[in-house]
Design a protein around this motif. Structure first.
Motif, PDB file in Angstrom:
ATOM      1  N   GLU A   1      -6.769  40.961   7.081  1.00 42.19           N
ATOM      2  CA  GLU A   1      -7.604  40.190   7.996  1.00 42.19           C
ATOM      3  C   GLU A   1      -7.170  40.412   9.442  1.00 42.19           C
ATOM      4  N   ALA A   2      -8.119  40.189  10.347  1.00 44.89           N
ATOM      5  CA  ALA A   2      -7.851  40.204  11.787  1.00 44.89           C
ATOM      6  C   ALA A   2      -8.447  38.935  12.393  1.00 44.89           C
ATOM      7  N   ARG A   3      -7.801  38.439  13.445  1.00 44.26           N
ATOM      8  CA  ARG A   3      -8.248  37.195  14.078  1.00 44.26           C
ATOM      9  C   ARG A   3      -8.587  37.439  15.543  1.00 44.26           C
ATOM     10  N   LEU A   4      -9.708  36.921  15.956  1.00 42.67           N
ATOM     11  CA  LEU A   4     -10.077  36.887  17.372  1.00 42.67           C
ATOM     12  C   LEU A   4      -9.959  35.442  17.843  1.00 42.67           C
ATOM     13  N   SER A   5      -9.206  35.226  18.896  1.00 41.26           N
ATOM     14  CA  SER A   5      -8.975  33.880  19.419  1.00 41.26           C
ATOM     15  C   SER A   5      -9.821  33.678  20.667  1.00 41.26           C
ATOM     16  N   LEU A   6     -10.759  32.711  20.597  1.00 37.59           N
ATOM     17  CA  LEU A   6     -11.676  32.441  21.706  1.00 37.59           C
ATOM     18  C   LEU A   6     -11.345  31.086  22.324  1.00 37.59           C
ATOM     19  N   LEU A   7     -11.602  30.973  23.611  1.00 36.78           N
ATOM     20  CA  LEU A   7     -11.554  29.678  24.288  1.00 36.78           C
ATOM     21  C   LEU A   7     -12.962  29.388  24.803  1.00 36.78           C
ATOM     22  N   ILE A   8     -13.541  28.274  24.360  1.00 34.21           N
ATOM     23  CA  ILE A   8     -14.919  27.911  24.702  1.00 34.21           C
ATOM     24  C   ILE A   8     -14.929  27.047  25.954  1.00 34.21           C
ATOM     25  N   ARG A   9     -15.887  27.296  26.816  1.00 33.99           N
ATOM     26  CA  ARG A   9     -16.035  26.522  28.067  1.00 33.99           C
ATOM     27  C   ARG A   9     -16.716  25.199  27.733  1.00 33.99           C
ATOM     28  N   ASP A  10     -15.917  24.213  27.433  1.00 37.90           N
ATOM     29  CA  ASP A  10     -16.400  22.946  26.889  1.00 37.90           C
ATOM     30  C   ASP A  10     -17.234  22.146  27.878  1.00 37.90           C
ATOM     31  N   SER A  11     -17.041  22.362  29.166  1.00 34.20           N
ATOM     32  CA  SER A  11     -17.729  21.535  30.168  1.00 34.20           C
ATOM     33  C   SER A  11     -19.100  22.075  30.560  1.00 34.20           C
TER      34      SER A  11
ATOM     35  N   GLU B   1     -25.063  23.063  29.479  1.00 38.41           N
ATOM     36  CA  GLU B   1     -26.056  23.577  28.525  1.00 38.41           C
ATOM     37  C   GLU B   1     -25.456  23.903  27.164  1.00 38.41           C
ATOM     38  N   LEU B   2     -24.154  23.683  26.968  1.00 38.16           N
ATOM     39  CA  LEU B   2     -23.523  23.998  25.682  1.00 38.16           C
ATOM     40  C   LEU B   2     -23.994  23.035  24.598  1.00 38.16           C
ATOM     41  N   ARG B   3     -24.552  23.588  23.544  1.00 38.37           N
ATOM     42  CA  ARG B   3     -24.942  22.817  22.363  1.00 38.37           C
ATOM     43  C   ARG B   3     -24.127  23.369  21.199  1.00 38.37           C
ATOM     44  N   ARG B   4     -23.117  22.625  20.803  1.00 38.83           N
ATOM     45  CA  ARG B   4     -22.098  23.150  19.905  1.00 38.83           C
ATOM     46  C   ARG B   4     -22.661  23.606  18.562  1.00 38.83           C
ATOM     47  N   LYS B   5     -23.489  22.785  17.952  1.00 39.75           N
ATOM     48  CA  LYS B   5     -24.035  23.167  16.643  1.00 39.75           C
ATOM     49  C   LYS B   5     -24.912  24.406  16.764  1.00 39.75           C
TER      50      LYS B   5
ATOM     51  N   VAL C   1     -10.843  24.150  16.595  1.00 39.61           N
ATOM     52  CA  VAL C   1     -11.088  22.790  17.065  1.00 39.61           C
ATOM     53  C   VAL C   1     -12.573  22.543  17.289  1.00 39.61           C
ATOM     54  N   LEU C   2     -13.289  23.516  17.853  1.00 33.58           N
ATOM     55  CA  LEU C   2     -14.715  23.333  18.119  1.00 33.58           C
ATOM     56  C   LEU C   2     -15.481  23.084  16.833  1.00 33.58           C
ATOM     57  N   VAL C   3     -15.137  23.811  15.770  1.00 32.49           N
ATOM     58  CA  VAL C   3     -15.802  23.628  14.477  1.00 32.49           C
ATOM     59  C   VAL C   3     -15.490  22.245  13.917  1.00 32.49           C
ATOM     60  N   LEU C   4     -14.233  21.849  13.977  1.00 36.75           N
ATOM     61  CA  LEU C   4     -13.843  20.528  13.470  1.00 36.75           C
ATOM     62  C   LEU C   4     -14.568  19.422  14.231  1.00 36.75           C
ATOM     63  N   TYR C   5     -14.625  19.571  15.542  1.00 35.58           N
ATOM     64  CA  TYR C   5     -15.263  18.562  16.390  1.00 35.58           C
ATOM     65  C   TYR C   5     -16.757  18.464  16.092  1.00 35.58           C
TER      66      TYR C   5
ATOM     67  N   PRO D   1     -10.333  25.776  21.590  1.00 36.45           N
ATOM     68  CA  PRO D   1     -10.091  26.960  20.762  1.00 36.45           C
ATOM     69  C   PRO D   1     -11.142  27.154  19.669  1.00 36.45           C
ATOM     70  N   LEU D   2     -11.436  28.428  19.419  1.00 38.06           N
ATOM     71  CA  LEU D   2     -12.315  28.818  18.326  1.00 38.06           C
ATOM     72  C   LEU D   2     -11.787  30.139  17.771  1.00 38.06           C
ATOM     73  N   ASN D   3     -11.686  30.245  16.466  1.00 37.19           N
ATOM     74  CA  ASN D   3     -11.156  31.447  15.827  1.00 37.19           C
ATOM     75  C   ASN D   3     -12.236  32.139  15.010  1.00 37.19           C
ATOM     76  N   ILE D   4     -12.258  33.454  15.109  1.00 36.55           N
ATOM     77  CA  ILE D   4     -13.123  34.283  14.260  1.00 36.55           C
ATOM     78  C   ILE D   4     -12.201  35.119  13.379  1.00 36.55           C
ATOM     79  N   ILE D   5     -12.290  34.926  12.080  1.00 36.61           N
ATOM     80  CA  ILE D   5     -11.462  35.664  11.124  1.00 36.61           C
ATOM     81  C   ILE D   5     -12.317  36.740  10.461  1.00 36.61           C
ATOM     82  N   LEU D   6     -11.895  37.990  10.585  1.00 35.31           N
ATOM     83  CA  LEU D   6     -12.587  39.115   9.960  1.00 35.31           C
ATOM     84  C   LEU D   6     -11.777  39.591   8.761  1.00 35.31           C
ATOM     85  N   LYS D   7     -12.384  39.603   7.616  1.00 31.57           N
ATOM     86  CA  LYS D   7     -11.724  40.118   6.409  1.00 31.57           C
ATOM     87  C   LYS D   7     -12.339  41.475   6.075  1.00 31.57           C
ATOM     88  N   PHE D   8     -11.498  42.483   6.082  1.00 29.53           N
ATOM     89  CA  PHE D   8     -11.996  43.824   5.826  1.00 29.53           C
ATOM     90  C   PHE D   8     -12.126  44.058   4.322  1.00 29.53           C
TER      91      PHE D   8
END
Length: 758
Positions: free
Chosen positions: A533-543, A546-550, A576-580, A410-417
């Motif tokens: 605020e509005a939230r976008l909920s993303l699921l990242i393809r962890d496997s 070529e994914l370089r998280r940072k 979770v991706l940010v925490l990891y 999981p990855l969340n994008i929070i938009l504050k208007f």
């Protein structure tokens, strides 16, 4: 029908709250209802016997939400069942009470009465936690038993946080058994081959078992839970205890053979006196290496560091108290053969150091250059999926979801208007007259909202929806992103049924008139009217390989702010991706710093022990070379650093330096007798060199036991630490003697007095 049978069996389990599956989703279009007319009694699902299956199939495939989450476009033959487990009320109540009291304790505001309550709650919490874990494990096992009869009809994978947590605990228990049993068998075999004496098999084995027993008692006494990272502490303690005991046994047998007239008490006393100082420094250097993990800031890694620090203290105490005490009670051993005068391997290595040492130097330089280049290729990355073997259910289930372009992390994008925009929305002529509508409108009030005006009901505006849609589409097209859900998904969901877009007034009414249960499921998770605020909920393809998280997170933040003109306050990326990623980056920085501290600390210890700058540098070189080659090899092989592999450098340095200390200490002692560098080299390779060989082989094969773990970082930790120990062994018995012959670090005072030489 088969799917329904599986669903019904799962829903009948005690402890299951609700079930969500393709059979439970609401078929709005098939039901022929408008969004404002939807009620639980009117809507249809696939469980209705008279449902139009052809129309339902079309609706599910075309629906903007269902086609992403229920039937994926990339793999329409796959679907999922979500099992919502019933919450353990008592456990969570105690958990919350304990957390609040601990927060007060940390803040220093805990009263005496609350301190007493904290102790009581702590006891109750541990009991409730144990019962919670037990019940959760039983639930997972029951679910697995239900799945078995249905597996001939479909490929079924179990997933989710409860299953992952339960399986990881099972992995820990299995690793403890496998590592402990494997190392125990190896220790027996090693001692039997090396010493061929029942005494020197039983005594070191007893010492190892006693040290581990004490450490397990300490962990149990203080309720110190073992994690997947620290689960190899038993094997490490056995290896390190055995290594120290082998050095004591070798020296004791040598003294027993050389001083045939001495009694057992004198031999044991002399052994302890001669070995206590080098063993003390070897223990301290290893403790220094493991204690560096305490500064990582990652609790499982910190616990591992503390465990091994305490464990090494127990190892040293046991080796110099229990083993000598038992030896004192035994009769003097009469060696049946002349042991230890010659070893083919160490003799050959001595010959290389003496006659071909000049070739070792350029080879070392070449390996150093290659290692430096490899180290520059190291990356602090890893996939959670790749932490587990391919055959494990954790890996297969998560990989399946990733391969279908859904995503798992999981990855969340929070938009504050901006506040100004909220004011503009409220006064743009669309809603400002709603509270004072004219009489004509009041007479025709089909929705009943004129007298029930609430600005929060009309938070959803075209500006916000268009902005959310644009960002939603942008992130959805990124190759690293699987599924995206947001308010845009809900609006498109409604537009799909309406067959047209909404204007500003209709959007406000949509939020107000949608039934509360639907609003709670589809709108409230993605909108915070209170915080604008509005939230976008993303699921990242962890496997993704070529994914370089940072890099991904940095690029995502930069591109969102640049493309959509967002300020720093308007965008928050979390999950979770940010925490990891933060954990890995923090661990990398802390370990680089701690490795420097370890190197400096070990060098200072060598300087204090030998009182020679040359000797302290000579002692460090082989171990730095071993660490550098292993890190460089990982870089060349594209093996990323993670929470386990990043500790290899400090741990290897702490363990490998032991052999350097033993060799240099013995070399100084022998040199004080014969005052001949080459002769001393040969003598040292015959006695202490053989002990170093035996202990290194023990450590190498002991770490190889870790390859049987289901946790991939543990496997890497075992393999690369073993490789580092082998490189250190070769360097200590070839490079280091050559450096001694070249630099001649010993002076007149190192020759000792006549009494010491005797």
């Amino acid at each position: 029908d088969r799917f329904k049978g599986l669903r019904d069996q799962l829903s009948s389990l005690e402890g299951v709250d609700t079930i969500q599956s393709i059979l439970d989703i609401t078929l709005y279009e098939t039901s022929g209802l408008s969004l404002t007319d939807i009620t639980a009694s009117k809507v249809q699902t696939l469980r209705n016997p008279d449902v139009d299956l052809k129309a339902a199939r079309k609706e599910i495939i075309e629906n903007p939400i269902y086609r992403e989450l229920i039937l994926n476009a990339q793999a329409p033959e796959a679907t999922a069942i979500i099992i919502n487990l019933r919450s353990d009320t008592l456990y969570w109540k105690l958990y919350n009470q304990r957390s609040r009291l601990l927060d007060k304790k940390s803040a220093g505001t805990l009263s005496a009465e609350e301190q007493s309550r904290l102790e009581q709650v702590g006891i109750e919490y541990e009991v409730a936690y144990a019962e919670f874990i037990k019940q959760r494990h039983q639930m997972i096992e029951k679910i697995r038993s239900i799945l078995i009869p249905f597996k001939p009809y479909a490929d079924i994978h179990l997933g989710g946080v409860p299953m992952i947590a339960d399986d990881m605990m099972s992995f820990i228990k299995d690793d403890l058994i496998v590592f402990g049993a494997g190392v125990f068998i190896f220790i027996v075999a090693t001692l039997s081959i090396v010493f061929r004496s029942l005494r020197w098999v039983v005594l070191p084995l007893l010492s190892c078992a006693y040290a581990v027993l004490l450490m397990m008692g300490v962990l149990g006494l203080y309720d110190w839970k073992v994690t997947v990272i620290s689960s190899n502490f038993i094997s490490l303690m056995l290896i390190l205890t055995l290594s120290m005991n082998i050095h004591l046994a070798v020296r004791c047998r040598q003294l027993s053979r050389k001083t045939s007239s001495a009694c057992q008490a004198e031999i044991v006393s002399t052994t302890v006196r001669k070995m206590v100082l080098p063993c003390l420094y070897t223990a301290l250097t290893t403790v220094l290496a493991f204690s560096s993990l305490v500064f990582s800031g990652i609790k499982p890694v910190m616990d591992f560091g503390w465990m091994m620090t305490i464990g090494l203290t127990i190892t040293f105490s046991t080796s110099f108290l229990l083993l000598p005490s038992i030896l004192m009670l035994l009769k003097k051993e009469t060696p049946k053969r002349k042991w230890g005068n010659r070893s083919t391997i160490t003799s050959r290595l001595a010959w290389i150091a003496e006659h071909h040492g000049g070739k070792v130097i350029p080879l070392t330089a070449l390996l150093s250059l290659l290692s430096i280049f490899g180290i520059t290729k190291l990356q602090v990355e890893n996939s959670f999926i790749n932490y587990f073997r391919d055959h494990t259910e954790i890996h297969t289930g998560m990989k399946l979801i990733d391969d279908q372009d859904v995503g798992t992390v999981p990855l969340n994008i929070i938009l504050k208007f901006p506040a100004q925009q909220a004011e503009d929305d409220a006064g743009n002529g669309t809603f400002d007259d709603l509270s004072g509508a004219d009489d004509e409108f009041e007479e025709d009030d089909p929705f009943g909202w004129v007298d029930d005006y609430n600005p929060a009901d009309y938070w959803i505006t075209p500006y916000k929806v268009d902005r959310i849609k644009a960002i939603h589409d942008y992130v959805a097209n990124l190759p690293e992103v699987g599924t995206v859900t947001s308010l845009a998904s809900v609006v498109r969901f409604a537009e799909y049924y309406r067959k047209a877009t909404f204007d500003g007034l209709e959007l406000g009414l949509l939020y107000k008139k949608v039934p509360a249960d639907l609003r709670a499921s589809y709108i409230d998770p993605y909108v915070s009217v209170e915080h604008n605020e509005a939230r976008l909920s993303l699921l990242i393809r962890d496997s993704l390989p070529e994914l370089r998280r940072k890099v991904f997170l940095d690029d995502l933040r930069r591109n969102l702010t640049d493309t959509f003109d967002l300020s720093e306050d308007e965008l928050t990326i979390s999950g979770v991706l940010v925490l990891y990623n933060n954990m890995l980056q923090s661990l990398f920085r802390s370990q680089i710093l701690s490795l420097g501290i370890v190197l400096l600390g070990i060098w200072v210890m060598l300087l204090i022990l030998f009182r020679s700058i040359k000797l302290s540098i000579i002692g460090m070189i082989p171990n730095i070379l071993a660490v550098g080659i292993v890190l460089g090899l990982m870089g060349w092989l594209d093996i990323p650093l993670d929470m386990m592999t990043i500790t290899i450098a400090a741990v290897t340095m702490g363990i490998a330096i032991d052999n350097s200390i033993h060799y240099l200490y013995r070399y100084r002692e022998e040199f004080s007798r014969n005052n001949d560098y080459v002769k001393t080299l040969r003598v040292c390779h015959r006695n202490v060199g053989r002990a170093i060989l035996n202990t290194s082989v023990t450590v190498i094969f002991g770490f190889s036991i870790l390859v049987f773990s289901n946790f991939i970082p543990t496997i890497y930790f075992g393999v690369f630490t073993g490789i580092a120990m082998f490189i250190a062994l070769m360097a200590i018995l070839t490079l280091m003697p050559k450096l001694i012959l070249m630099w001649r670090p010993f002076t007149a005072r190192d020759r000792g007095s006549r009494k010491e030489r005797q």
